[in-house]
Design a protein around this motif. Sequence first.
Motif, PDB file in Angstrom:
ATOM      1  N   ASP A   1      23.769 -40.460 -78.746  1.00 20.96           N
ATOM      2  CA  ASP A   1      24.672 -41.554 -78.392  1.00 20.96           C
ATOM      3  C   ASP A   1      26.062 -41.374 -78.988  1.00 20.96           C
ATOM      4  O   ASP A   1      26.950 -42.194 -78.768  1.00 20.96           O
ATOM      5  CB  ASP A   1      24.079 -42.897 -78.844  1.00 20.96           C
TER       6      ASP A   1
ATOM      7  N   HIS B   1      29.553 -39.023 -79.246  1.00 18.73           N
ATOM      8  CA  HIS B   1      30.297 -38.072 -78.418  1.00 18.73           C
ATOM      9  C   HIS B   1      30.956 -37.026 -79.322  1.00 18.73           C
ATOM     10  O   HIS B   1      32.021 -37.269 -79.892  1.00 18.73           O
ATOM     11  CB  HIS B   1      31.350 -38.792 -77.584  1.00 18.73           C
TER      12      HIS B   1
ATOM     13  N   ALA C   1      27.884 -44.807 -82.766  1.00 18.50           N
ATOM     14  CA  ALA C   1      27.321 -44.904 -81.413  1.00 18.50           C
ATOM     15  C   ALA C   1      28.428 -45.175 -80.401  1.00 18.50           C
ATOM     16  O   ALA C   1      29.272 -46.059 -80.605  1.00 18.50           O
ATOM     17  CB  ALA C   1      26.279 -46.008 -81.360  1.00 18.50           C
ATOM     18  N   ASP C   2      28.445 -44.385 -79.333  1.00 18.62           N
ATOM     19  CA  ASP C   2      29.443 -44.498 -78.256  1.00 18.62           C
ATOM     20  C   ASP C   2      30.855 -44.207 -78.742  1.00 18.62           C
ATOM     21  O   ASP C   2      31.829 -44.578 -78.079  1.00 18.62           O
ATOM     22  CB  ASP C   2      29.390 -45.885 -77.603  1.00 18.62           C
ATOM     23  N   LYS C   3      30.977 -43.558 -79.897  1.00 26.14           N
ATOM     24  CA  LYS C   3      32.291 -43.184 -80.424  1.00 26.14           C
ATOM     25  C   LYS C   3      32.417 -41.666 -80.457  1.00 26.14           C
ATOM     26  O   LYS C   3      31.429 -40.937 -80.454  1.00 26.14           O
ATOM     27  CB  LYS C   3      32.503 -43.757 -81.832  1.00 26.14           C
ATOM     28  N   CYS C   4      33.653 -41.206 -80.494  1.00 24.47           N
ATOM     29  CA  CYS C   4      33.918 -39.778 -80.595  1.00 24.47           C
ATOM     30  C   CYS C   4      33.870 -39.346 -82.056  1.00 24.47           C
ATOM     31  O   CYS C   4      34.233 -40.108 -82.954  1.00 24.47           O
ATOM     32  CB  CYS C   4      35.283 -39.442 -79.997  1.00 24.47           C
TER      33      CYS C   4
END
Length: 336
Positions: free
Chosen positions: A161, A163, A141-144
């Motif tokens: 969520d 990336h 979550a919220d990471k590439c």
Amino acid sequence: MDIFDADVAKLAVAPPKSSGRRVHRVGVLVCEEASLASLGLLMDVFRMGNQLPGPHRFELTRVSDNGLPVHHADGELRVEGDVSLLKGMDLVVVPSMWTMGPRAVERHPVLVAALRDLPESVLVVTMCSGAYLLAATGRLADKCVTTHWMLADGLQARYPDVHVQAGENLVQQGGLICSGGSLAGVDACLHAVQLLTDRRTAKDLAGLLVTDMSRGPQSRFMPSLGMRRHADREIKLIQDRLEAQCDQSFSLDELAGFVHMSVRTLQRRFLAATGMTPVQYLQAVRIERSKDLLESERLPVPDIAARVGYQDRVAFGRLFKKMVGMTPAAYRQKYQ
């Protein structure tokens, strides 16, 4: 004995122990959806690592959700135990599930939970669509993240969520490493070897495998002109025009007028249909055309730049390298 059991026997007899020997424990997830080629590839990387001189050795442990052999479409795959064995690993590798990533998530909640509960000190590598299992844990979550470019849209839609960087071959976020399609899994394993050991060991292993340490971004293999899996007729008309006249410049007002809509509506619908802005799409078209010219023509690079709408060679070269991962000259040398 299956094709992987040789690893266990080989570790038992070679090479001789020394006082400086260091064993790195590698856990491998096995399930029915796993690509056999991906499993074989990652096992070969660490198997070959055990042929290098020096203190580093890799101990491979295959696990299934329940510790039982896996009835795979390509034959029965043996394992050493269940997911409880992962707690003692230095590295856990999730092979590719090819197009069955969502199915693997649904059918193997125990594997997902085991990945979720791993200590942060444990490195985790996902190969291709193995990223689905890691994304399902919430740890991305919220990471590439990356995966095979063809599967990127599906991964992004399922986990909004996260990336997804479809053009990248390898993405690391802390101790989580995701790789793109097929052979990118080798890059990911080599990167993990470097983190567990040192760069010299990883480079020596790459040499033994007769490969580079990194293949560069997978964006150069993505069909940038293939963003047509949509039903927006007006946007397809604009795509046709941009592709047919990529050497020309277009204003947003001109493009919007061509299909009788406002600039704001054009931007919204173009992005929704293709995942790109009109400017980004034109850049992709120009770079794709320049790749064709570099492969088939002997024109100087400035002339090729002009043929696709760039008068500034430096700006063209900078954009080409950003999107393809190498300079125009290097691309020509490799692919002409």
